[in-house]
Design an enzyme around this catalytic site. Sequence first.
Site, PDB file in Angstrom:
ATOM      1  N   GLU A   1       0.884  -1.175   0.000  1.00 44.14           N
ATOM      2  CA  GLU A   1       0.000   0.000   0.000  1.00 44.14           C
ATOM      3  C   GLU A   1       0.911   1.211   0.000  1.00 44.14           C
ATOM      4  O   GLU A   1       1.576   1.491   0.994  1.00 44.14           O
ATOM      5  CB  GLU A   1      -0.887   0.003   1.256  1.00 44.14           C
ATOM      6  CG  GLU A   1      -1.714  -1.251   1.465  1.00 44.14           C
ATOM      7  CD  GLU A   1      -2.872  -1.366   0.503  1.00 44.14           C
ATOM      8  OE1 GLU A   1      -3.017  -0.499  -0.381  1.00 44.14           O
ATOM      9  OE2 GLU A   1      -3.623  -2.351   0.608  1.00 44.14           O
TER      10      GLU A   1
ATOM     11  N   CYS B   1      -2.712   9.052   2.910  1.00 42.51           N
ATOM     12  CA  CYS B   1      -2.362   8.471   1.605  1.00 42.51           C
ATOM     13  C   CYS B   1      -3.415   8.772   0.560  1.00 42.51           C
ATOM     14  O   CYS B   1      -3.108   8.963  -0.612  1.00 42.51           O
ATOM     15  CB  CYS B   1      -2.143   6.974   1.734  1.00 42.51           C
ATOM     16  SG  CYS B   1      -3.555   6.104   2.398  1.00 42.51           S
TER      17      CYS B   1
ATOM     18  N   GLU C   1       4.085  13.515  -4.487  1.00 43.86           N
ATOM     19  CA  GLU C   1       3.363  13.423  -3.218  1.00 43.86           C
ATOM     20  C   GLU C   1       4.051  14.311  -2.176  1.00 43.86           C
ATOM     21  O   GLU C   1       5.254  14.161  -1.930  1.00 43.86           O
ATOM     22  CB  GLU C   1       3.350  11.967  -2.720  1.00 43.86           C
ATOM     23  CG  GLU C   1       2.517  11.807  -1.468  1.00 43.86           C
ATOM     24  CD  GLU C   1       2.517  10.380  -0.927  1.00 43.86           C
ATOM     25  OE1 GLU C   1       3.600   9.760  -0.852  1.00 43.86           O
ATOM     26  OE2 GLU C   1       1.428   9.891  -0.569  1.00 43.86           O
TER      27      GLU C   1
HETATM   28  P1  NAD Z   1       8.325   4.998   4.555  1.00 41.61           P
HETATM   29  O1  NAD Z   1       8.309   4.222   3.292  1.00 41.61           O
HETATM   30  O2  NAD Z   1       9.442   5.946   4.776  1.00 41.61           O
HETATM   31  O3  NAD Z   1       8.330   4.038   5.823  1.00 41.61           O
HETATM   32  C1  NAD Z   1       7.293   3.097   6.049  1.00 41.61           C
HETATM   33  C2  NAD Z   1       7.844   1.983   6.917  1.00 41.61           C
HETATM   34  O4  NAD Z   1       8.833   1.274   6.187  1.00 41.61           O
HETATM   35  C3  NAD Z   1       8.521   2.440   8.193  1.00 41.61           C
HETATM   36  O5  NAD Z   1       8.230   1.551   9.243  1.00 41.61           O
HETATM   37  C4  NAD Z   1       9.994   2.370   7.835  1.00 41.61           C
HETATM   38  O6  NAD Z   1      10.844   2.204   8.941  1.00 41.61           O
HETATM   39  C5  NAD Z   1      10.016   1.147   6.948  1.00 41.61           C
HETATM   40  N1  NAD Z   1      11.152   1.062   6.016  1.00 41.61           N
HETATM   41  C6  NAD Z   1      11.856   2.082   5.462  1.00 41.61           C
HETATM   42  N2  NAD Z   1      12.839   1.593   4.674  1.00 41.61           N
HETATM   43  C7  NAD Z   1      12.753   0.242   4.724  1.00 41.61           C
HETATM   44  C8  NAD Z   1      13.496  -0.821   4.128  1.00 41.61           C
HETATM   45  N3  NAD Z   1      14.523  -0.580   3.326  1.00 41.61           N
HETATM   46  N4  NAD Z   1      13.137  -2.089   4.395  1.00 41.61           N
HETATM   47  C9  NAD Z   1      12.083  -2.344   5.206  1.00 41.61           C
HETATM   48  N5  NAD Z   1      11.355  -1.379   5.817  1.00 41.61           N
HETATM   49  C10 NAD Z   1      11.679  -0.100   5.573  1.00 41.61           C
HETATM   50  O7  NAD Z   1       6.931   5.734   4.615  1.00 41.61           O
HETATM   51  P2  NAD Z   1       6.460   6.806   5.690  1.00 41.61           P
HETATM   52  O8  NAD Z   1       7.151   8.095   5.389  1.00 41.61           O
HETATM   53  O9  NAD Z   1       6.545   6.209   7.050  1.00 41.61           O
HETATM   54  O10 NAD Z   1       4.904   6.922   5.349  1.00 41.61           O
HETATM   55  C11 NAD Z   1       4.382   7.800   4.436  1.00 41.61           C
HETATM   56  C12 NAD Z   1       4.055   7.099   3.138  1.00 41.61           C
HETATM   57  O11 NAD Z   1       3.136   6.040   3.348  1.00 41.61           O
HETATM   58  C13 NAD Z   1       3.383   8.007   2.109  1.00 41.61           C
HETATM   59  O12 NAD Z   1       3.953   7.795   0.853  1.00 41.61           O
HETATM   60  C14 NAD Z   1       1.940   7.523   2.117  1.00 41.61           C
HETATM   61  O13 NAD Z   1       1.219   7.779   0.937  1.00 41.61           O
HETATM   62  C15 NAD Z   1       2.112   6.078   2.365  1.00 41.61           C
HETATM   63  N6  NAD Z   1       0.868   5.498   2.876  1.00 41.61           N
HETATM   64  C16 NAD Z   1       0.148   4.686   2.050  1.00 41.61           C
HETATM   65  C17 NAD Z   1      -1.045   4.144   2.488  1.00 41.61           C
HETATM   66  C18 NAD Z   1      -1.848   3.242   1.598  1.00 41.61           C
HETATM   67  O14 NAD Z   1      -2.679   2.531   2.129  1.00 41.61           O
HETATM   68  N7  NAD Z   1      -1.631   3.226   0.302  1.00 41.61           N
HETATM   69  C19 NAD Z   1      -1.510   4.424   3.773  1.00 41.61           C
HETATM   70  C20 NAD Z   1      -0.746   5.264   4.588  1.00 41.61           C
HETATM   71  C21 NAD Z   1       0.441   5.791   4.123  1.00 41.61           C
END
Ligand code: NAD
Length: 512
Positions: free
Chosen positions: A259, A293, A391
Amino acid sequence: MNQPYTPADLPEKIQHYINGENVDSVDGETFDVLNPATNTAYIRAASGNNKDIDRAVAAARTAFTDGPWPRMLPRERSRILHRIADIVESRDARLAELESFDSGLPITQALGQARRAAENFRFFADLIVAQMDDAFKVPGRQINYVNRKPKGVAGLITPWNTPFMLESWKLAPALATGNTVVLKPAEFTPLSASLWAGIFDEAGLPRGVFNLVHGYGETAGDALVKHPDVPLISFTGESATGSLIFANAAPHLKGLSMELGGKSPAIVFADADLDTAIDACIFGVFSLNGERCTAGSRVLIERSIYDEFVERFAAQARRVRVGHPHDPATEVGTLVHPEHDAKVMSYIEIGKQEARLVAGGGRPEWYSEGNYVLPTVFADVAPDARIFQEEIFGPVVALAPFDTDAEALQLANNTAYGLAAYVWTSDLRRGHNFAQAIDAGMVWLNSNNVRDLRTPFGGVKASGLGHEGGYRSIDFYTDQQAVHVTLGEPHNPTFGKHEEPSATELDDPDPR
Ligand code: NAD
């Protein structure tokens, strides 16, 4: 004035939860967690690496192979999930208080998210007992049925916007279907995740079924993705992180649910109920601080109502109450973290070069600290502008006019993303046809972002891979094994019952 607020009875530190115990990191590593209203560290959290993930996965693996959870009847698991929902509901005020403090979400909206988390557990508790699986019969010949089996240790990786609710969105179906889990919550917002342990314990979830490892994505998250005993990863986060996880999981051929990000359009036709559309577009992009999101972060408006829409929208955006997250009157609180705040502020500066600023554009002057950003509206945004394409994930919206349905559709689909879309029109035929033509996983027609939990949730293009929600979540967290049984004489062509081949046949140069 930034009124300091700190919830009473905060824990002294945030620890991992592995095999029923709160534990520090094997290496003793920790990281600072910031209060986004002051950007001062208020607590330290255990920072996990591959050793902590190994311990958590081992505990979850043992609970899966030897423990009662996967073998319990759906009704028994359902009872525990309902108890979890009851406990979450009974603690909604405390959950909201901690979530709002840690993430900067306005307290009223954090309360709504806490209740939604309870609802997620209740929903999957009900679904798992109502679950049907395929069975087919060919009369007198064969019966075929499906055994549905949990997959094992589910790796759950979640972001910082609405953290507790998004964790529940994965935990509830993963647990309902009999898996055991390792959750790696976002490092910006670890506080509310720590409450799960007590809630699950009180509800009677067996030891080792739920495990939690805090830490950075590049260390703890990465170790979980690459762990050979974790056959599936459910990830919510940025699209770039999603594609990296996809690559890292590929050698293990893991099941993946992604997601990801969005840049969702709201399309307002001239025949729409304008008052309702403006209210919905304002809420759609500024609720949850714009850290949503499915935010309608591009509003496309039919030209005949464009000027009026822009004027009224900007005036209303200026009246959105930016305030301390704990204040019940607040509509936009603080962005989650100074790093994210810097990103959003940089897009506001880019927007000033690219388009016409009609509201906001900086910080409220009455706050001297904290990640406060004014709801910001840019008009006349060109389709190739960065603020139209990328975004931002904050309280920033791009408005643009269109002349025809075809142009509206072209603009709506003109991004890498495809998560959500909102269509406002009184013409039903146009609304349905337009909805079908949009490249988006979810379309809301004359509606705010209100979702029936049975419907699929997910995006297309760079917004995601796979759908969760309702039965799709059950499908993701289980294997379906088809069993085929003969009822009559087996259909049994026999091989190897010919007479011994002659020497001449063996020498035959043409085996056809
Ligand atoms: P992010 O991708 O920076 O981090 C999300 C999670 O992934 C965190 O727990 C982070 O520690 C982990 N992570 C980061 N790098 C990783 C790696 N290399 N391997 C494994 N895990 C890793 O996202 P964010 O900044 O926390 O959240 C915001 C983003 O989430 C926005 O782009 C938003 O649109 C998206 N989002 C999407 C939905 C959906 O349902 N489509 C819902 C909520 C948020």
